[in-house]
Motif scaffolding. Structure first.
Motif, short mmCIF file in Angstrom:
data_model
loop_
_atom_site.label_atom_id
_atom_site.label_comp_id
_atom_site.label_asym_id
_atom_site.label_seq_id
_atom_site.Cartn_x
_atom_site.Cartn_y
_atom_site.Cartn_z
N ALA A 1 0.85 -1.19 0.00
CA ALA A 1 0.00 0.00 0.00
C ALA A 1 0.89 1.24 0.00
CB ALA A 1 -0.89 -0.01 1.24
N LEU A 2 0.28 2.39 -0.28
CA LEU A 2 1.03 3.64 -0.20
C LEU A 2 1.13 4.03 1.27
CD1 LEU A 2 2.40 5.96 -1.75
CD2 LEU A 2 0.19 7.14 -1.69
N HIS A 3 2.34 4.12 1.74
CA HIS A 3 2.62 4.48 3.14
C HIS A 3 3.29 5.84 3.19
CE1 HIS A 3 2.30 0.12 3.69
NE2 HIS A 3 2.17 0.34 4.97
N VAL A 4 3.23 6.47 4.35
CA VAL A 4 4.05 7.64 4.65
C VAL A 4 4.87 7.28 5.87
CG1 VAL A 4 4.10 10.02 5.47
CG2 VAL A 4 2.51 9.38 3.69
N LEU A 5 6.17 7.47 5.76
CA LEU A 5 7.07 7.29 6.89
C LEU A 5 7.53 8.66 7.35
CD1 LEU A 5 9.57 4.54 5.64
CD2 LEU A 5 7.42 4.20 6.88
N GLN A 6 7.62 8.83 8.64
CA GLN A 6 8.30 10.02 9.17
C GLN A 6 9.69 9.53 9.55
OE1 GLN A 6 6.96 11.66 12.90
NE2 GLN A 6 7.82 13.64 12.42
N VAL A 7 10.71 10.14 8.95
CA VAL A 7 12.08 9.66 9.14
C VAL A 7 12.97 10.77 9.68
CG1 VAL A 7 11.78 8.00 7.25
CG2 VAL A 7 12.85 10.20 6.77
N GLU A 8 14.07 10.33 10.24
CA GLU A 8 15.06 11.28 10.74
C GLU A 8 16.44 10.86 10.28
OE1 GLU A 8 16.70 13.09 14.95
OE2 GLU A 8 14.74 12.13 14.88
N ARG A 9 17.05 11.69 9.42
CA ARG A 9 18.42 11.53 8.95
C ARG A 9 18.65 10.21 8.20
NH1 ARG A 9 23.12 12.62 12.19
NH2 ARG A 9 23.84 13.94 10.51
N TYR A 10 17.76 9.88 7.27
CA TYR A 10 18.01 8.74 6.39
C TYR A 10 19.24 9.07 5.55
CZ TYR A 10 14.00 5.47 6.43
OH TYR A 10 13.09 4.49 6.74
N PRO A 11 20.23 8.19 5.52
CA PRO A 11 21.41 8.45 4.69
C PRO A 11 21.15 8.02 3.25
CG PRO A 11 21.71 6.41 5.90
CD PRO A 11 20.36 6.98 6.32
N VAL A 12 21.32 8.94 2.31
CA VAL A 12 21.12 8.62 0.90
C VAL A 12 22.27 9.20 0.08
CG1 VAL A 12 18.61 8.57 1.18
CG2 VAL A 12 19.68 10.64 0.34
#
Length: 169
Positions: free
Chosen positions: A146-157
């Motif tokens: 499903a389409l989700h929304v994540l709240q993230v902090e400092r994902y390294p990309v």
């Protein structure tokens, strides 16, 4: 030095990125892959805003499913995923997260829409620690796809495609 960015991303944020840049990404990001991305492509921007009550402008899409085991990137060059990149960029998505090389045509389309593609390390445990919350926002019948929304902090990309160039060249 890693720069920090928060969602939504501005056009200037994206224009400042170059292939090979490592950044930390915080804020809300959408998650979707093979089953849900074609559904989003088929909807107009107005339908997405009104029916799903979400705004893609300046958004980020992570090519992943969300399961109890966590999140990790899936191959972005799968037909259903890669074919969604240009149309979703046209609807406002500024950054696509996944793994793997993209076709030259997709690289050109990202440049056309001032969007970028970044690879994210496939480290589920690390990403789990950096995910503050998650919720389904559309298509719950698809389960973990499903389409989700994540709240993230400092994902390294790592920026893999920007300004018409690819890290895979």
């Amino acid at each position: 030095m890693c720069r920090e960015f928060s969602t939504p991303l501005s056009a200037d944020d994206v224009a400042s990125l170059n292939v090979g840049d490592m950044i930390y990404l915080s804020g809300d990001i959408f998650c979707g892959r093979d089953a849900v991305l074609p559904k989003l492509v088929d909807m107009t921007a107005e339908e997405i805003s009104s029916e799903l009550n979400i705004n893609l402008d300046g958004g980020v899409i992570f090519h992943t499913a969300v399961s109890p085991a966590g999140v990790g990137p899936t191959s972005s060059n799968k037909l259903e995923i890669e074919s969604s990149i240009a149309p979703l960029s046209a609807k406002g998505i500024r950054l696509h997260l996944g793994k793997g090389a993209l076709h030259p045509e997709t690289v050109a389309q990202l440049n056309r829409y001032n969007s970028v593609y970044a690879v994210i390390p496939p480290v589920t445990a690390l990403l789990g620690e950096l995910t503050l919350s998650q919720r389904v926002v559309a298509f719950p019948e698809l389960g973990m796809e499903a389409l989700h929304v994540l709240q993230v902090e400092r994902y390294p990309v790592i920026i893999a495609v920007a300004k018409g160039r690819s890290i895979y060249e």
